[in-house]
Design a protein around this motif. Structure first.
Motif, PDB file in Angstrom:
ATOM      1  N   VAL A 288      16.445 -10.414   1.634  1.00 47.14           N
ATOM      2  CA  VAL A 288      17.195  -9.465   2.481  1.00 47.14           C
ATOM      3  C   VAL A 288      16.546  -9.286   3.858  1.00 47.14           C
ATOM      4  CG1 VAL A 288      18.156  -7.132   2.650  1.00 47.14           C
ATOM      5  CG2 VAL A 288      17.926  -8.206   0.411  1.00 47.14           C
ATOM      6  N   LEU A 289      17.393  -9.415   4.877  1.00 50.75           N
ATOM      7  CA  LEU A 289      16.960  -9.215   6.261  1.00 50.75           C
ATOM      8  C   LEU A 289      17.636  -7.963   6.813  1.00 50.75           C
ATOM      9  CD1 LEU A 289      15.533 -10.467   8.806  1.00 50.75           C
ATOM     10  CD2 LEU A 289      17.742 -11.531   9.315  1.00 50.75           C
TER      11      LEU A 289
ATOM     12  N   ASN B 252      23.737  -3.972  12.379  1.00 50.35           N
ATOM     13  CA  ASN B 252      24.178  -3.192  11.219  1.00 50.35           C
ATOM     14  C   ASN B 252      24.104  -1.675  11.387  1.00 50.35           C
ATOM     15  OD1 ASN B 252      22.995  -5.613   8.782  1.00 50.35           O
ATOM     16  ND2 ASN B 252      25.014  -5.378   9.694  1.00 50.35           N
TER      17      ASN B 252
ATOM     18  N   PHE C 115      26.711  -7.458  -1.976  1.00 47.29           N
ATOM     19  CA  PHE C 115      25.323  -7.922  -2.034  1.00 47.29           C
ATOM     20  C   PHE C 115      24.353  -6.768  -1.808  1.00 47.29           C
ATOM     21  CE2 PHE C 115      21.471  -9.605  -0.126  1.00 47.29           C
ATOM     22  CZ  PHE C 115      21.193 -10.714  -0.904  1.00 47.29           C
TER      23      PHE C 115
ATOM     24  N   ASP D 244      32.299 -12.611   9.376  1.00 46.48           N
ATOM     25  CA  ASP D 244      31.461 -11.565   8.772  1.00 46.48           C
ATOM     26  C   ASP D 244      30.061 -11.626   9.373  1.00 46.48           C
ATOM     27  OD1 ASP D 244      31.001  -9.328   7.244  1.00 46.48           O
ATOM     28  OD2 ASP D 244      30.844 -10.377   5.336  1.00 46.48           O
ATOM     29  N   ASP D 245      29.320 -10.531   9.165  1.00 47.75           N
ATOM     30  CA  ASP D 245      27.977 -10.448   9.763  1.00 47.75           C
ATOM     31  C   ASP D 245      26.988 -11.358   9.040  1.00 47.75           C
ATOM     32  OD1 ASP D 245      28.073  -8.824   7.465  1.00 47.75           O
ATOM     33  OD2 ASP D 245      26.732  -7.295   8.275  1.00 47.75           O
ATOM     34  N   PHE D 246      27.008 -11.349   7.697  1.00 44.99           N
ATOM     35  CA  PHE D 246      26.059 -12.135   6.906  1.00 44.99           C
ATOM     36  C   PHE D 246      26.811 -13.010   5.913  1.00 44.99           C
ATOM     37  CE2 PHE D 246      22.703  -9.200   8.178  1.00 44.99           C
ATOM     38  CZ  PHE D 246      21.543  -9.958   8.057  1.00 44.99           C
TER      39      PHE D 246
ATOM     40  N   ALA E 259      25.727 -14.505   2.215  1.00 43.08           N
ATOM     41  CA  ALA E 259      24.688 -14.570   1.174  1.00 43.08           C
ATOM     42  C   ALA E 259      25.255 -15.351  -0.011  1.00 43.08           C
ATOM     43  CB  ALA E 259      24.262 -13.155   0.779  1.00 43.08           C
ATOM     44  N   ASN E 260      25.977 -14.648  -0.899  1.00 44.38           N
ATOM     45  CA  ASN E 260      26.585 -15.330  -2.051  1.00 44.38           C
ATOM     46  C   ASN E 260      28.061 -15.680  -1.827  1.00 44.38           C
ATOM     47  OD1 ASN E 260      24.188 -15.233  -3.510  1.00 44.38           O
ATOM     48  ND2 ASN E 260      24.623 -13.143  -4.224  1.00 44.38           N
ATOM     49  N   GLY E 261      28.555 -15.347  -0.656  1.00 43.60           N
ATOM     50  CA  GLY E 261      29.909 -15.758  -0.290  1.00 43.60           C
ATOM     51  C   GLY E 261      31.026 -14.875  -0.835  1.00 43.60           C
ATOM     52  N   GLN E 262      30.660 -13.772  -1.466  1.00 39.85           N
ATOM     53  CA  GLN E 262      31.693 -12.977  -2.137  1.00 39.85           C
ATOM     54  C   GLN E 262      32.622 -12.243  -1.155  1.00 39.85           C
ATOM     55  OE1 GLN E 262      32.130 -13.382  -5.560  1.00 39.85           O
ATOM     56  NE2 GLN E 262      30.751 -14.981  -4.855  1.00 39.85           N
ATOM     57  N   ALA E 263      32.055 -11.718  -0.082  1.00 42.08           N
ATOM     58  CA  ALA E 263      32.886 -11.010   0.902  1.00 42.08           C
ATOM     59  C   ALA E 263      33.869 -11.995   1.550  1.00 42.08           C
ATOM     60  CB  ALA E 263      32.001 -10.363   1.960  1.00 42.08           C
TER      61      ALA E 263
ATOM     62  N   LYS F  97      22.273 -16.954   5.348  1.00 41.62           N
ATOM     63  CA  LYS F  97      21.048 -17.212   4.593  1.00 41.62           C
ATOM     64  C   LYS F  97      21.327 -18.472   3.772  1.00 41.62           C
ATOM     65  CE  LYS F  97      21.197 -13.046   3.187  1.00 41.62           C
ATOM     66  NZ  LYS F  97      20.970 -11.917   2.272  1.00 41.62           N
TER      67      LYS F  97
HETATM   68  P1  5GP Z   1      27.953 -12.065   0.298  1.00 37.76           P
HETATM   69  O1  5GP Z   1      29.282 -11.452   0.044  1.00 37.76           O
HETATM   70  O2  5GP Z   1      28.010 -13.359   1.059  1.00 37.76           O
HETATM   71  O3  5GP Z   1      27.107 -12.148  -0.937  1.00 37.76           O
HETATM   72  O4  5GP Z   1      27.168 -11.054   1.232  1.00 37.76           O
HETATM   73  C1  5GP Z   1      27.643 -10.789   2.515  1.00 37.76           C
HETATM   74  C2  5GP Z   1      27.743  -9.322   2.759  1.00 37.76           C
HETATM   75  O5  5GP Z   1      26.590  -8.641   2.245  1.00 37.76           O
HETATM   76  C3  5GP Z   1      27.789  -9.054   4.237  1.00 37.76           C
HETATM   77  O6  5GP Z   1      29.023  -8.453   4.530  1.00 37.76           O
HETATM   78  C4  5GP Z   1      26.646  -8.114   4.519  1.00 37.76           C
HETATM   79  O7  5GP Z   1      27.147  -6.839   4.781  1.00 37.76           O
HETATM   80  C5  5GP Z   1      25.836  -8.043   3.262  1.00 37.76           C
HETATM   81  N1  5GP Z   1      24.565  -8.776   3.328  1.00 37.76           N
HETATM   82  C6  5GP Z   1      24.228  -9.888   2.623  1.00 37.76           C
HETATM   83  N2  5GP Z   1      22.962 -10.250   2.841  1.00 37.76           N
HETATM   84  C7  5GP Z   1      22.472  -9.359   3.724  1.00 37.76           C
HETATM   85  C8  5GP Z   1      21.157  -9.219   4.341  1.00 37.76           C
HETATM   86  O8  5GP Z   1      20.198  -9.965   4.126  1.00 37.76           O
HETATM   87  N3  5GP Z   1      21.028  -8.178   5.207  1.00 37.76           N
HETATM   88  C9  5GP Z   1      22.048  -7.323   5.489  1.00 37.76           C
HETATM   89  N4  5GP Z   1      21.805  -6.354   6.366  1.00 37.76           N
HETATM   90  N5  5GP Z   1      23.268  -7.412   4.906  1.00 37.76           N
HETATM   91  C10 5GP Z   1      23.473  -8.433   4.035  1.00 37.76           C
END
Ligand code: 5GP
Length: 194
Positions: free
Chosen positions: A19-20, A27, A99, A124-126, A128-132, A156
């Protein structure tokens, strides 16, 4: 994107190996000049794609998406995480595992905000696992619209999101790709233009 990587190095805080924290510019606090550069960069990457609408998710996707929408001269829609009194039915919805909150959230978009003729850029801003992003993509598909691609501010790359999205046939453009957050430092993916 050189400027973004510099700002991440200078102002990002590694909270753990996964996590960053970027509350300094994306944010919580928002850096308008950086957002403007991000908008220009996404617009340049997608200028030939015929985007008619940008779809993001509240709240941290809104700032980079707005600047991109301004550049591409198209409308912006953000998916809501909570229903409001003014938005109760006629919705496209998806359940998304958050996430950062570590729980499922239902995201929704009013049906009148997307049409079959739309060619949508998801931002989107980040990643990670691609769920959003997958949740947003399923909403676009429910509307019968096309997905031009997914624009991510900070990817990431050591987490599975990119593989999932590209595996689903989606074009992914990330402005900063992080290879690792281990040893309390940000290491970017090497040998790439971004
Ligand atoms: P995903 O859906 O890809 O797993 O995660 C993306 C969402 O989780 C983004 O909309 C973001 O808000 C949040 N997120 C995922 N990883 C990070 C992280 O390392 N730092 C922050 N600040 N938000 C994250």
């Amino acid at each position: 994107m050189k400027l973004l990587k510099q700002v991440i190095e200078d102002q990002g805080v590694v909270l753990s190996d996964g996590v960053l924290k970027v509350d300094a510019f994306l944010n919580h606090g928002i850096d308008p000049e950086l957002m403007s550069e991000i908008g220009r960069e996404f617009a340049a990457r997608f200028e030939e794609a015929g985007i008619t609408k940008i779809l993001t998710i509240e709240s941290s996707g809104i700032a980079p998406s707005l600047m991109t929408a301004l550049e591409l001269k198209c409308p912006l829609v953000f998916a809501r995480k909570q229903k409001s009194l003014t938005m109760q039915d006629n919705l496209y919805s998806a359940d998304v595992y958050s996430f950062t909150k570590e729980k499922y959230q239902t995201i929704s978009v009013s049906k009148d905000k997307l049409t079959k003729t739309d060619n949508v850029l998801i931002i989107d801003d980040f990643l990670a696992n691609g769920q959003a992003a997958l949740g947003l993509a399923s909403i676009v598909q429910d509307a019968g619209a096309s997905i031009a691609g997914v624009g991510i501010v900070i990817e990431k790359s050591f987490q599975p999101g990119r593989t999932l999205l590209t595996g689903a046939g989606l074009r992914v453009e990330s402005l900063a790709r992080i290879a690792s957050l281990s040893e309390n430092k940000v290491t970017f993916v090497k040998n790439e233009e971004a």
